[in-house]
Design a protein around this motif. Sequence first.
Motif, mmCIF file in Angstrom:
data_model
loop_
_atom_site.group_PDB
_atom_site.id
_atom_site.type_symbol
_atom_site.label_atom_id
_atom_site.label_comp_id
_atom_site.label_asym_id
_atom_site.label_seq_id
_atom_site.Cartn_x
_atom_site.Cartn_y
_atom_site.Cartn_z
ATOM 1 N N UNK A 202 48.247 45.333 39.793
ATOM 2 C CA UNK A 202 49.181 46.353 39.345
ATOM 3 C C UNK A 202 49.101 47.610 40.208
ATOM 4 N N UNK A 203 47.905 47.923 40.705
ATOM 5 C CA UNK A 203 47.762 49.078 41.589
ATOM 6 C C UNK A 203 48.493 48.850 42.904
ATOM 7 N N UNK A 204 48.434 47.622 43.419
ATOM 8 C CA UNK A 204 49.124 47.314 44.665
ATOM 9 C C UNK A 204 50.632 47.182 44.464
ATOM 10 N N UNK A 205 51.030 46.610 43.330
ATOM 11 C CA UNK A 205 52.448 46.341 43.073
ATOM 12 C C UNK A 205 52.798 46.828 41.666
ATOM 13 N N UNK A 206 52.938 48.155 41.457
ATOM 14 C CA UNK A 206 53.145 48.700 40.106
ATOM 15 C C UNK A 206 54.499 48.348 39.505
ATOM 16 N N UNK A 207 55.426 47.813 40.301
ATOM 17 C CA UNK A 207 56.732 47.437 39.758
ATOM 18 C C UNK A 207 56.673 46.154 38.945
ATOM 19 N N UNK A 208 55.586 45.395 39.074
ATOM 20 C CA UNK A 208 55.469 44.143 38.339
ATOM 21 C C UNK A 208 55.371 44.393 36.840
ATOM 22 N N UNK A 209 55.849 43.431 36.064
ATOM 23 C CA UNK A 209 55.643 43.493 34.622
ATOM 24 C C UNK A 209 54.225 43.040 34.309
ATOM 25 N N UNK A 210 53.776 43.290 33.087
ATOM 26 C CA UNK A 210 52.406 42.899 32.736
ATOM 27 C C UNK A 210 52.248 41.381 32.789
ATOM 28 N N UNK A 211 53.281 40.632 32.412
ATOM 29 C CA UNK A 211 53.205 39.170 32.456
ATOM 30 C C UNK A 211 53.079 38.676 33.892
ATOM 31 N N UNK A 212 53.847 39.268 34.797
ATOM 32 C CA UNK A 212 53.787 38.863 36.204
ATOM 33 C C UNK A 212 52.410 39.141 36.796
ATOM 34 N N UNK A 213 51.823 40.300 36.458
ATOM 35 C CA UNK A 213 50.488 40.619 36.953
ATOM 36 C C UNK A 213 49.449 39.641 36.425
ATOM 37 N N UNK A 214 49.557 39.283 35.154
ATOM 38 C CA UNK A 214 48.619 38.328 34.561
ATOM 39 C C UNK A 214 48.765 36.952 35.212
ATOM 40 N N UNK A 215 49.993 36.515 35.439
ATOM 41 C CA UNK A 215 50.214 35.203 36.054
ATOM 42 C C UNK A 215 49.673 35.142 37.478
ATOM 43 N N UNK A 216 49.828 36.225 38.221
ATOM 44 C CA UNK A 216 49.287 36.266 39.582
ATOM 45 C C UNK A 216 47.772 36.154 39.549
ATOM 46 N N UNK A 217 47.133 36.901 38.654
ATOM 47 C CA UNK A 217 45.673 36.843 38.545
ATOM 48 C C UNK A 217 45.202 35.437 38.174
ATOM 49 N N UNK A 218 45.937 34.784 37.276
ATOM 50 C CA UNK A 218 45.569 33.419 36.882
ATOM 51 C C UNK A 218 45.625 32.467 38.073
ATOM 52 N N UNK A 219 46.652 32.606 38.905
ATOM 53 C CA UNK A 219 46.770 31.745 40.078
ATOM 54 C C UNK A 219 45.656 32.022 41.084
ATOM 55 N N UNK A 220 45.319 33.289 41.255
ATOM 56 C CA UNK A 220 44.280 33.659 42.214
ATOM 57 C C UNK A 220 42.901 33.167 41.784
ATOM 58 N N UNK A 221 42.642 33.192 40.486
ATOM 59 C CA UNK A 221 41.304 32.844 39.995
ATOM 60 C C UNK A 221 41.183 31.382 39.583
ATOM 61 N N UNK A 222 42.269 30.628 39.619
ATOM 62 C CA UNK A 222 42.231 29.235 39.203
ATOM 63 C C UNK A 222 41.235 28.444 40.057
#
Length: 349
Positions: A202-222
């Motif tokens: 969210x700090x890098x891309x503050x325009x994202x919604x909270x759901x989009x930020x969570x989904x990105x984190x899930x993909x990165x940590x999978x």
Amino acid sequence: MNLDRSLIKSQAKQLIKGNVFKFFVIIFVVTVLTGGATGFATGINSASNAADEFGEKYSQGIDDAQSDFDEFGLGDFAEDGDINEFDIDDFFDDEPEVISPYKKSIFSGIASTFSGLMGMVSLFLAPLAITLAGVFYSLIKGKNMSWNEEFSYVFSKTFDKNYWNKFLLNLLTSIFTVLWSLLFIIPGIVYYYKIYFVNFIMAEKPELSWKEAVNISKKMTDGHKGELFVLDLSFIGWDILTGLTLGLVGIYVLPYQYTTKALYYENFKIRAFQLGAMSEADFMTEGEKVAIVYANAQQQGGYNIPAPAPQASVQQTPIQQENNQSVDSTYQQVETPVDTDNQPPSTEE
């Protein structure tokens, strides 16, 4: 394929060298604003409850003492004039003032109200923690902010047009973490590591919604949550030492931890691109994706032609370098953009 933890932590030490206290101050300020106020209010409320308990015990003690006086006949002595100046009833005249239920209820009400207000203040200031992550992400990208720049960045970036994105991210992820933890401890821990990088995203891309930020984190940590768990365990000695020194060692440890996590975020992101777990389209908002589709349709003379998904650049390289390089050379790599080398992430057996 795990990252070289020891090398990344060495890079973090180099990055904060000479600037530890500056980074600690901004961490401390944000921590107080986002959690310290609530803790202080909780302490006030606890003091109120302790006062109530003390008042009840004091009242009971007074009643017991008065019974003892009556049992030994001190009241009779007073009536006979042997100790005319001493009247047991007069002695206890102030007792209702000390433990007045009315006064206790007022004090408890004020303490509870204050606690609630501070909790609300901390809730609305919670997005500061996201922009604090941005300070350390800027650091690992080569921008070492001054004192004034740090505070200006944290407060201006928090209370901008994207404030509610940050607010909802912090609020809802906290709620979901608690709910998962209520089932069993393990699901709560797993969810915590799924959303490990949401603040940096969210700090890098503050325009994202909270759901989009969570989904990105899930993909990165999978498939790599255990790697993050080991990272946190590697700091346990520092955490114990911080407790033993009443937080004094935290002046060094907190900036060290934040910088290490920022480096891990960048490495995790690049590795996810290289392995195909994510594409650059994942970092786009829905509005940006629609704009690309529209622009491509305009160029091709129609409006129903879907735009191809942006492909990940295979030229990006993690900040982490090969094990046979010195810390000094990797530190130079950290200061410059990280997309100039084609080497894949190094592995840890």
